[in-house]
Design a protein around this motif. Sequence first.
Motif, PDB file in Angstrom:
ATOM      1  N   LEU A 105       0.815  -1.216   0.000  1.00 51.21           N
ATOM      2  CA  LEU A 105       0.000   0.000   0.000  1.00 51.21           C
ATOM      3  C   LEU A 105       0.853   1.272   0.000  1.00 51.21           C
ATOM      4  N   GLN A 106       2.051   1.186   0.534  1.00 50.54           N
ATOM      5  CA  GLN A 106       2.952   2.350   0.561  1.00 50.54           C
ATOM      6  C   GLN A 106       3.206   2.849  -0.868  1.00 50.54           C
ATOM      7  N   PRO A 132      -1.183   4.020  -2.698  1.00 49.79           N
ATOM      8  CA  PRO A 132      -2.091   4.439  -1.618  1.00 49.79           C
ATOM      9  C   PRO A 132      -3.582   4.409  -1.957  1.00 49.79           C
ATOM     10  N   TRP A 139      -6.161   2.104  -0.129  1.00 48.06           N
ATOM     11  CA  TRP A 139      -6.540   2.325   1.275  1.00 48.06           C
ATOM     12  C   TRP A 139      -8.042   2.574   1.372  1.00 48.06           C
TER      13      TRP A 139
END
Length: 182
Positions: free
Chosen positions: A122-123, A126, A129
């Motif tokens: 996810l970094q 993004p 999310w």
Amino acid sequence: MTARPAPPALRGLLATEPWFGSCPADLQQALVDAGRLHRLADGERLFARGASADGLCCVIAGALRMGSLDEEGGAALLAFVEPYQWFGEISMVDGLPRTHDAEADGPTEVLLVPRAALLGWLQARPAPWRDLARLAAQFVDARIEGRVGAARRIHAHRAGDEGSLQQILRREQRRQRDGGAD
């Protein structure tokens, strides 16, 4: 508890569940690729209340009882999680310890997507999310609906003077523990 990689074909089965099926294809693939299947025997715990937030989970086969102990030491059933239901999203988001126990109800298999692996993925991306937020919102909405149902029953009992509030709350707690529906 034994663990093994998830087979690629699992993605198609998981896509039958509305939340997973509505997620972007790359998130679906990341969850299956990073996930590990854990087999649990009847009564075996996947995690205990207070355990570290180790990942996002989905029951693949069997079922899990989610609960905790009440003030009197009795077990309170909070949820009964069946195949293709996801859970653990709150701990994924806030990183706080587990708020309840998760125990197998018969032989059970659970996909566990390690928190570190999913956060790393996810970094770099993004946008998904939002999909985890949707899953968390579904959980919160279900909890609110359950509380609203309980409040309505308490109000109806009080209006009919069918016992003290303490007696009503004990009946409600027994109803939840025994898996009664709203």
